[in-house]
Design a protein around this motif. Structure first.
Motif, short mmCIF file in Angstrom:
data_model
loop_
_atom_site.label_atom_id
_atom_site.label_comp_id
_atom_site.label_asym_id
_atom_site.label_seq_id
_atom_site.Cartn_x
_atom_site.Cartn_y
_atom_site.Cartn_z
N ARG A 1 0.90 -1.21 0.11
CA ARG A 1 -0.04 -0.13 0.00
C ARG A 1 0.89 1.38 -0.14
O ARG A 1 1.57 1.33 0.79
CB ARG A 1 -0.89 -0.01 1.28
CG ARG A 1 -2.06 1.11 1.12
CD ARG A 1 -3.14 0.57 2.16
NE ARG A 1 -3.99 1.68 2.14
CZ ARG A 1 -5.17 1.71 1.55
NH1 ARG A 1 -5.37 0.70 0.31
NH2 ARG A 1 -6.23 2.61 1.33
N HIS A 2 0.64 1.96 -0.88
CA HIS A 2 1.51 3.32 -1.07
C HIS A 2 0.73 4.33 -2.06
O HIS A 2 -0.52 4.04 -2.36
CB HIS A 2 2.79 3.16 -1.76
CG HIS A 2 2.72 2.72 -3.14
ND1 HIS A 2 2.20 1.23 -3.46
CD2 HIS A 2 2.74 3.19 -4.44
CE1 HIS A 2 2.32 1.09 -4.92
NE2 HIS A 2 2.61 2.31 -5.63
N LEU A 3 1.19 5.46 -2.03
CA LEU A 3 0.62 6.59 -2.87
C LEU A 3 1.48 7.09 -3.58
O LEU A 3 2.84 7.20 -3.27
CB LEU A 3 -0.49 7.49 -2.07
CG LEU A 3 0.17 8.18 -0.98
CD1 LEU A 3 1.14 9.55 -1.22
CD2 LEU A 3 -0.77 8.45 0.06
N HIS A 4 1.28 8.02 -4.58
CA HIS A 4 2.23 9.14 -5.37
C HIS A 4 1.60 10.34 -5.06
O HIS A 4 0.36 10.55 -5.33
CB HIS A 4 2.05 8.70 -6.65
CG HIS A 4 2.55 7.19 -7.17
ND1 HIS A 4 3.82 6.71 -7.06
CD2 HIS A 4 1.59 6.40 -7.34
CE1 HIS A 4 3.61 5.33 -7.12
NE2 HIS A 4 2.50 5.10 -7.36
N ARG A 5 2.42 11.40 -4.44
CA ARG A 5 1.90 12.53 -3.98
C ARG A 5 1.34 13.34 -5.19
O ARG A 5 0.37 13.92 -5.03
CB ARG A 5 2.99 13.33 -3.35
CG ARG A 5 3.45 12.87 -2.00
CD ARG A 5 4.43 13.93 -1.56
NE ARG A 5 5.22 13.33 -0.43
CZ ARG A 5 4.62 13.07 0.90
NH1 ARG A 5 3.46 13.20 1.27
NH2 ARG A 5 5.51 12.36 1.80
N SER A 6 1.96 13.40 -6.39
CA SER A 6 1.60 14.46 -7.13
C SER A 6 1.62 14.02 -8.71
O SER A 6 1.21 14.74 -9.65
CB SER A 6 2.73 15.59 -7.21
OG SER A 6 3.96 15.35 -7.57
N PRO A 37 6.18 12.91 -14.79
CA PRO A 37 7.20 11.84 -14.24
C PRO A 37 7.36 11.57 -12.77
O PRO A 37 7.06 12.60 -12.07
CB PRO A 37 8.36 12.10 -14.95
CG PRO A 37 8.12 12.74 -16.11
CD PRO A 37 6.65 13.42 -15.63
N LEU A 38 7.56 10.54 -12.31
CA LEU A 38 7.87 10.28 -10.83
C LEU A 38 8.94 11.41 -10.48
O LEU A 38 10.00 11.54 -11.05
CB LEU A 38 8.39 9.02 -10.44
CG LEU A 38 7.13 7.65 -10.51
CD1 LEU A 38 7.70 6.48 -10.36
CD2 LEU A 38 6.30 8.15 -9.43
N GLY A 39 8.60 11.83 -9.07
CA GLY A 39 9.51 12.99 -8.36
C GLY A 39 10.46 12.11 -7.57
O GLY A 39 10.14 10.93 -7.28
N PRO A 40 11.19 12.72 -6.80
CA PRO A 40 12.23 11.96 -5.69
C PRO A 40 11.33 11.18 -4.63
O PRO A 40 11.91 10.33 -4.13
CB PRO A 40 12.99 13.11 -5.25
CG PRO A 40 12.30 14.33 -5.59
CD PRO A 40 11.43 14.15 -6.93
N ASP A 41 10.30 11.68 -4.13
CA ASP A 41 9.49 11.04 -3.25
C ASP A 41 8.26 10.45 -3.87
O ASP A 41 7.07 10.43 -3.59
CB ASP A 41 9.22 12.09 -2.22
CG ASP A 41 8.22 12.98 -2.57
OD1 ASP A 41 8.03 13.41 -3.77
OD2 ASP A 41 7.62 13.63 -1.57
N GLY A 42 8.31 9.76 -5.11
CA GLY A 42 7.31 9.08 -5.86
C GLY A 42 6.60 8.12 -5.12
O GLY A 42 5.40 8.00 -5.47
N PHE A 43 7.19 7.40 -4.30
CA PHE A 43 6.49 6.24 -3.75
C PHE A 43 6.46 6.37 -2.24
O PHE A 43 7.70 6.54 -1.30
CB PHE A 43 7.34 4.61 -3.95
CG PHE A 43 7.06 4.30 -5.39
CD1 PHE A 43 6.17 3.27 -5.64
CD2 PHE A 43 8.01 4.76 -6.26
CE1 PHE A 43 6.15 3.12 -6.92
CE2 PHE A 43 8.03 4.37 -7.37
CZ PHE A 43 7.11 3.53 -7.94
N VAL A 44 5.27 6.61 -1.66
CA VAL A 44 5.11 6.97 -0.23
C VAL A 44 4.31 5.89 0.53
O VAL A 44 3.14 5.59 0.10
CB VAL A 44 4.26 8.42 0.06
CG1 VAL A 44 4.24 8.83 1.26
CG2 VAL A 44 5.00 9.49 -0.71
N PRO A 45 4.72 5.35 1.51
CA PRO A 45 4.07 4.35 2.03
C PRO A 45 2.64 5.05 2.40
O PRO A 45 2.83 5.98 2.94
CB PRO A 45 4.97 3.84 3.27
CG PRO A 45 6.35 4.31 3.17
CD PRO A 45 6.06 5.52 2.16
#
Length: 124
Positions: free
Chosen positions: A53-58, A115-123
């Motif tokens: 389970r994770h999210l992508h902030r932006s 495109p994914l940023g540096p914190d692309g995968f957040v628990p």
């Protein structure tokens, strides 16, 4: 191996495993640094593989199932099965998880926009 700047073989692309994933091998079909404004990857998830389970902030994430079966949990919706031909559209900030359920690898196309940023995968 190919020697064209336009045609690329999947096997020629560098494999990687995304954060918070188990049993996953991705290859960037369209890397962020090409400047297209989105990123696209081909993923192979082994039987029993998962994306916890994770999210992508932006970033929006689109997952298109090419082969295999899986279960998806997204937002506050109950788990649901996925099979080849199914597409998932995940808005930024939406928690989700993905578990392979079949005896064969699940193969997916994944698009991130932007495109994914540096914190692309957040628990989550």
């Amino acid at each position: 191996m190919t020697d064209s700047r336009y045609v690329v073989s999947l096997e020629d692309l560098e494999p990687y495993s995304p954060p918070l994933h188990e049993g996953t091998v991705n290859r960037r079909l369209l890397p962020a640094d090409l400047g297209a404004g989105f990123e696209m990857a081909h993923g192979t998830l082994a039987p029993g593989g998962s994306a916890s389970r994770h999210l992508h902030r932006s970033e929006w994430q689109v997952i298109y199932m090419l082969d295999g079966t899986a279960e998806l949990e997204i937002g506050d919706e109950p788990r649901r099965p996925l099979a080849a031909g199914d597409m998932v559209r995940i808005p930024p900030g939406t928690p989700h998880l993905f578990d392979v359920t079949g005896d064969v690898p699940a193969k997916v196309l994944v698009i991130y926009s932007p495109p994914l940023g540096p914190d692309g995968f957040v628990p989550a």
